[in-house]
Enzyme design. Sequence first.
Site, PDB file in Angstrom:
ATOM      1  CG  ASP A  68      -7.932  -3.433  -2.613  1.00 27.12           C
ATOM      2  OD1 ASP A  68      -8.338  -4.397  -3.278  1.00 27.12           O
ATOM      3  OD2 ASP A  68      -8.310  -3.193  -1.461  1.00 27.12           O
TER       4      ASP A  68
ATOM      5  N   GLY B 161      -9.490 -16.898  -7.876  1.00 23.87           N
ATOM      6  CA  GLY B 161      -9.920 -15.687  -7.192  1.00 23.87           C
ATOM      7  C   GLY B 161     -10.542 -16.026  -5.851  1.00 23.87           C
TER       8      GLY B 161
ATOM      9  NE  ARG C 274     -12.553   0.085   0.642  1.00 21.26           N
ATOM     10  CZ  ARG C 274     -13.232  -0.473   1.639  1.00 21.26           C
ATOM     11  NH1 ARG C 274     -14.506  -0.206   1.806  1.00 21.26           N
ATOM     12  NH2 ARG C 274     -12.645  -1.281   2.502  1.00 21.26           N
TER      13      ARG C 274
ATOM     14  CG  ASP D  81      -2.138  -0.948   0.931  1.00 22.53           C
ATOM     15  OD1 ASP D  81      -2.641  -0.956  -0.208  1.00 22.53           O
ATOM     16  OD2 ASP D  81      -2.540  -1.671   1.856  1.00 22.53           O
TER      17      ASP D  81
ATOM     18  CB  SER E  22     -13.267  -5.348   7.152  1.00 24.35           C
ATOM     19  OG  SER E  22     -12.141  -4.955   6.422  1.00 24.35           O
TER      20      SER E  22
ATOM     21  CB  THR F 114     -13.895 -12.196  -1.315  1.00 21.37           C
ATOM     22  OG1 THR F 114     -14.020 -10.780  -1.163  1.00 21.37           O
ATOM     23  CG2 THR F 114     -14.563 -12.901  -0.130  1.00 21.37           C
TER      24      THR F 114
ATOM     25  CD1 TRP G  42     -10.115  -1.048  -3.583  1.00 24.08           C
ATOM     26  CD2 TRP G  42      -9.757   1.128  -3.940  1.00 24.08           C
ATOM     27  NE1 TRP G  42     -10.012  -0.419  -2.352  1.00 24.08           N
ATOM     28  CE2 TRP G  42      -9.791   0.909  -2.543  1.00 24.08           C
ATOM     29  CE3 TRP G  42      -9.544   2.418  -4.414  1.00 24.08           C
ATOM     30  CZ2 TRP G  42      -9.621   1.941  -1.606  1.00 24.08           C
ATOM     31  CZ3 TRP G  42      -9.385   3.456  -3.479  1.00 24.08           C
ATOM     32  CH2 TRP G  42      -9.417   3.209  -2.111  1.00 24.08           C
TER      33      TRP G  42
HETATM   34  N1  GLY Z   1      -7.390  -1.464   0.338  1.00 26.33           N
HETATM   35  C1  GLY Z   1      -8.110  -2.033   1.411  1.00 26.33           C
HETATM   36  C2  GLY Z   1      -9.503  -1.581   1.465  1.00 26.33           C
HETATM   37  O1  GLY Z   1      -9.975  -0.923   0.541  1.00 26.33           O
HETATM   38  O2  GLY Z   1     -10.154  -1.867   2.474  1.00 26.33           O
END
Ligand code: GLY
Length: 390
Positions: free
Chosen positions: A164, A222, A236, A104, A351, A224, A240
């Site tokens: 992301d 893939g 989200r 990140d 989350s 999640t 992204w």
């Molecule tokens: N990049 C982590 C999130 O969007 O929660």
Amino acid sequence: MTVQSRIEAVSPLDDDALQTALDQACAQVRRNLPAFTYRAQNHSSVGNFYPAVDNDQWTAGFWPGQIWLAYEHTQDPVFRHAAQIQVQSFLHRIENRIATDHHDMGFLYQPSCVAAWKLVECHDGRRAGLLAADQLMERYRPVGGFLQAWGAKGNPDEYRYIIDCLLNVPLLYWASEQTGDASYREVALTHTRTTLAHSIRPDNSTFHTFYMDPETGAPSHGATKQGYRDDSAWARGQAWGITGMAYSYRYEPRPEYRDTFDRLLAFYLGKLPADLVPYWDLVFTDGDEPRDSSSAAIVACGLLEMADLVGGDSAETWRDLARRMLGSLARDYAVTDPDVSNGQLLHGTYSKKSPFNTCRGEGVDECVSWGDYYYLEALTRLNGGWSTYW
Ligand code: GLY
């Protein structure tokens, strides 16, 4: 109701309301300076109030990004001063590699330090941004051609990238421009190619994370982490993807980036409820599940970025859509009373735990620091004449 009629039913943010929203957001940044000039904001609020924390989370860049945006809007040097104090914290963090062994680096270093370089030629900001780009390069896995998101580099159990990361690759393009070293750009291009090859399903929804085979580099599967389940589309993550394509298109105007932007956006729009702010996962289209207002703010930025880059009729369509999304956010999600919250945008979701995902439940129906930042970035973009930090 068609997608188009749902969009047209939401009033756009007019110019007066835009000024009011910008002024309110900057006033909120100003109120937060005493608590957060020498500290970081937590990734999400608790009961709509952010606690102060150390600068060791992946989200810490969004608060200084808000300070820089407030500086641009007001030209008040108090914001510049506070943002430059933050730059020193970010330089210390990357020089000492404090909680930086993850991908990140763009989220952390572009709104804080690259912004400082671009806006006020802060050399410590440039140095920190380049060190962060070098750290991100270390996450590159040639076997598979991707930037590993989390965990020990090369660990077979963590051999995956996430959608992301499309918002982290602009740091690499920037580093190539700054240094003349093409290797950053090549990694950005390879990672993006891998993402486009595997993360997008035939219906134009996206996987949140994608595992690669550590021995052969072949695509594996893939999965999640923060979405509802492996085969759903985390709201989200889709955002992204959309905005990642727009931000990359500035550096690399490739037709496949524009095409992917269109396809991911079409899927996203088809899943929005009446106020154009999605539920936290696009599998939900009505009912009581929490929203993710940050997803809408992120998409508004992507729409306005792509509109600036391509022009023409599409640009007008995207600007109009962004104005309607921002109208909804400003009217029904933005904080206007500091007694309610010290954030900018209510009803974000970091989350949410589901029976099928692997995240810890945290930051559900709260302000989230990137939601606040992208809301202010989108308002600033709509106001015109903004040069990107990304
Ligand atoms: N990049 C982590 C999130 O969007 O929660």
